[in-house]
Design a protein around this motif. Structure first.
Motif, mmCIF file in Angstrom:
data_model
loop_
_atom_site.group_PDB
_atom_site.id
_atom_site.type_symbol
_atom_site.label_atom_id
_atom_site.label_comp_id
_atom_site.label_asym_id
_atom_site.label_seq_id
_atom_site.Cartn_x
_atom_site.Cartn_y
_atom_site.Cartn_z
ATOM 1 N N ALA A 49 6.377 -0.534 1.512
ATOM 2 C CA ALA A 49 5.613 -1.438 0.642
ATOM 3 C C ALA A 49 4.160 -1.526 1.088
ATOM 4 O O ALA A 49 3.236 -1.474 0.262
ATOM 5 C CB ALA A 49 6.259 -2.824 0.644
ATOM 6 N N GLY A 50 3.940 -1.667 2.397
ATOM 7 C CA GLY A 50 2.570 -1.685 2.906
ATOM 8 C C GLY A 50 1.852 -0.386 2.623
ATOM 9 O O GLY A 50 0.668 -0.372 2.255
ATOM 10 N N ALA A 51 2.566 0.735 2.774
ATOM 11 C CA ALA A 51 1.970 2.041 2.482
ATOM 12 C C ALA A 51 1.607 2.159 1.006
ATOM 13 O O ALA A 51 0.584 2.753 0.651
ATOM 14 C CB ALA A 51 2.945 3.148 2.881
ATOM 15 N N ALA A 52 2.437 1.583 0.137
ATOM 16 C CA ALA A 52 2.193 1.687 -1.303
ATOM 17 C C ALA A 52 0.901 0.975 -1.714
ATOM 18 O O ALA A 52 0.090 1.531 -2.473
ATOM 19 C CB ALA A 52 3.378 1.110 -2.074
ATOM 20 N N VAL A 53 0.684 -0.249 -1.200
ATOM 21 C CA VAL A 53 -0.535 -0.958 -1.594
ATOM 22 C C VAL A 53 -1.773 -0.278 -1.008
ATOM 23 O O VAL A 53 -2.822 -0.207 -1.655
ATOM 24 C CB VAL A 53 -0.501 -2.450 -1.203
ATOM 25 C CG1 VAL A 53 0.564 -3.196 -1.967
ATOM 26 C CG2 VAL A 53 -0.324 -2.630 0.291
ATOM 27 N N ALA A 54 -1.656 0.267 0.195
ATOM 28 C CA ALA A 54 -2.790 0.958 0.788
ATOM 29 C C ALA A 54 -3.068 2.275 0.077
ATOM 30 O O ALA A 54 -4.226 2.680 -0.082
ATOM 31 C CB ALA A 54 -2.543 1.205 2.273
ATOM 32 N N ALA A 55 -2.003 2.968 -0.355
ATOM 33 C CA ALA A 55 -2.194 4.195 -1.123
ATOM 34 C C ALA A 55 -2.928 3.891 -2.429
ATOM 35 O O ALA A 55 -3.799 4.654 -2.864
ATOM 36 C CB ALA A 55 -0.840 4.850 -1.401
ATOM 37 N N GLY A 56 -2.568 2.770 -3.044
ATOM 38 C CA GLY A 56 -3.290 2.360 -4.249
ATOM 39 C C GLY A 56 -4.760 2.118 -3.957
ATOM 40 O O GLY A 56 -5.633 2.500 -4.757
ATOM 41 N N TYR A 57 -5.042 1.509 -2.820
ATOM 42 C CA TYR A 57 -6.434 1.275 -2.410
ATOM 43 C C TYR A 57 -7.181 2.595 -2.232
ATOM 44 O O TYR A 57 -8.321 2.748 -2.682
ATOM 45 C CB TYR A 57 -6.414 0.483 -1.102
ATOM 46 C CG TYR A 57 -7.741 0.340 -0.404
ATOM 47 C CD1 TYR A 57 -8.721 -0.522 -0.894
ATOM 48 C CD2 TYR A 57 -8.000 1.045 0.764
ATOM 49 C CE1 TYR A 57 -9.930 -0.670 -0.241
ATOM 50 C CE2 TYR A 57 -9.206 0.893 1.426
ATOM 51 C CZ TYR A 57 -10.171 0.042 0.923
ATOM 52 O OH TYR A 57 -11.366 -0.099 1.583
#
Length: 403
Positions: free
Chosen positions: A228-236
């Motif tokens: 989940a943390g990786a997903a929001v950072a990937a979006g960033y």
């Protein structure tokens, strides 16, 4: 052996000790100055936001900050934090006036609620000091560079509380060649803590709950918040450059800043929690965990990094590591709805590690910084998060700018 031969080692000895004296001595001074600068930033922030917490005031205050930044932006360099650190390592080549105005801009950005960390302002202020010191005490370009590198390491060590993380920050390595940088970082942390304790009290702890102890099942469960943390950072990473291109369409940098300010002010008015770096706002995440507000946590994670991307694209000077930590923590905490058997601190820390690794692209530095920020708390979930972030980062494009 002649008398002159016997004297030669004594004459050379001071020269051999100069790099060590410069690294440790100037590192301590730079850390102390960084503490004063951070206290000043916090003072400006407290002054601005002590007036009111009303939604209308959030919008007005941010707009005032944006107007001030727009007036200054044309006279500062549009460098990101990584470029700024590289330039600060060579203080003799700095454009002093632009660096000074960059420091003022960063103080305003932090003071008026920007969703960014204080790194840019602290580096700029210490860069000014490095330029002055290098003119007076250094004998060569190499010594001047040693002053600049010691100043950078001291600032980051004091801010993050991690000497090895600060030493590794520039190129994500930590080897024998970094010994002087590490010593400067240690001296900087000591100088920072002593002065900050005198002028502002103890640095704020993130407040992440204590992890009760490692369980083998946590290795598997921690993957969920890490993803989940990786997903929001990937979006960033993916959306950030698109936001920058959209907001930077006007040729005037002042108009860009005003446009970005309006977007940020609207977001912060609707969701005030996305203001500031996130360092002092971790309590909000814990409150939402207690309230089981899982969707709110996921939304805050996305909006925090959206605000950071808007800020960094439009002249709100700062760093992204604290917003990434905050967003990763919120995203990781949101997954407790899916893995209720995982301890909240493990979920928060795994999300932090993954998000920050992807956003910074410096896994070693992130691991060292987070381990010290968290005081060794939930180290295994942190390693899981950094590992997941490192894997996911392989599938993402290189960032145009590294903040």
């Amino acid at each position: 052996m002649s008398e002159s031969d016997r004297a030669e080692p004594e004459e050379l000895a001071p020269g051999r000790w100069r790099p060590l004296v410069i690294a440790v001595g100037y590192g301590a001074v730079a850390g102390a100055v960084a503490a004063l600068a951070l206290a000043l930033m916090n003072g400006v922030q407290d002054l601005v936001w002590s007036v009111s917490e009303a939604r209308w005031y959030v919008f007005v205050a941010i707009c005032i900050g944006g107007i001030l930044l727009a007036l200054l932006r044309g006279n500062t360099d549009d460098a990101d934090l990584q470029q700024q650190i590289k330039a600060a390592a060579d203080p003799r080549s700095l454009h002093r006036r632009r660096t000074a105005l960059l420091a003022v801009s960063a103080i305003i950005a932090v003071g008026f609620g920007g969703a960014i960390g204080p790194e840019a302002g602290l580096i700029a202020i210490v860069s000014e000091l490095s330029a002055l010191v290098s003119l007076r005490i250094t004998r060569s370009q190499a010594e001047a560079r040693a002053v600049g590198e010691a100043g950078n390491a001291a600032v980051l060590s004091g801010l993050y509380g991690s000497p090895p993380g600060a030493a590794a920050y520039d190129d994500d390595t930590l080897g024998p060649g970094k010994l002087l940088t590490l010593l400067a970082a240690i001296a900087g942390l000591v100088g920072f803590l002593v002065v900050y304790a005198l002028v502002s009290g103890r640095p704020t702890d993130l407040g992440v709950p204590s992890y009760p102890g490692f369980r083998a099942v946590d290795l598997a469960l921690a993957v969920v918040p890490a993803v989940a943390g990786a997903a929001v950072a990937a979006g960033y990473v993916l959306v950030g450059p698109m936001i920058a291109k959209l907001l930077q369409r006007p040729r005037s940098v002042a108009v860009q800043t005003l446009l970005g300010t309006l977007v940020f002010a609207a977001l912060a008015t609707a969701w005030p929690v996305i203001r500031f770096s996130g360092h002092h706002e971790f309590g909000e995440i814990l409150t939402m965990v207690d309230e089981r507000a899982w969707l709110a946590l996921a939304g805050v994670a996305v909006l925090k990094l959206l605000a950071t991307a808007v800020n960094l694209a439009t002249g709100w000077r700062g760093g992204a590591i604290f917003p990434l930590l905050f967003a990763g923590a919120a995203a990781g905490a949101a997954t407790l709805a899916l893995v209720p058997g995982l301890h909240p601190s493990a979920a928060i820390v795994a999300g932090m590690g993954a998000a920050t690794t992807i956003g910074m692209r410096k896994p070693l530095a992130v691991l060292l910084i987070c381990a010290f920020i968290l005081h060794g708390n939930a180290l295994i979930p942190l390693i899981v998060g950094v590992g997941i972030g490192l894997i996911v980062a392989q599938f993402l494009p290189e960032q145009e700018k590294s903040h």
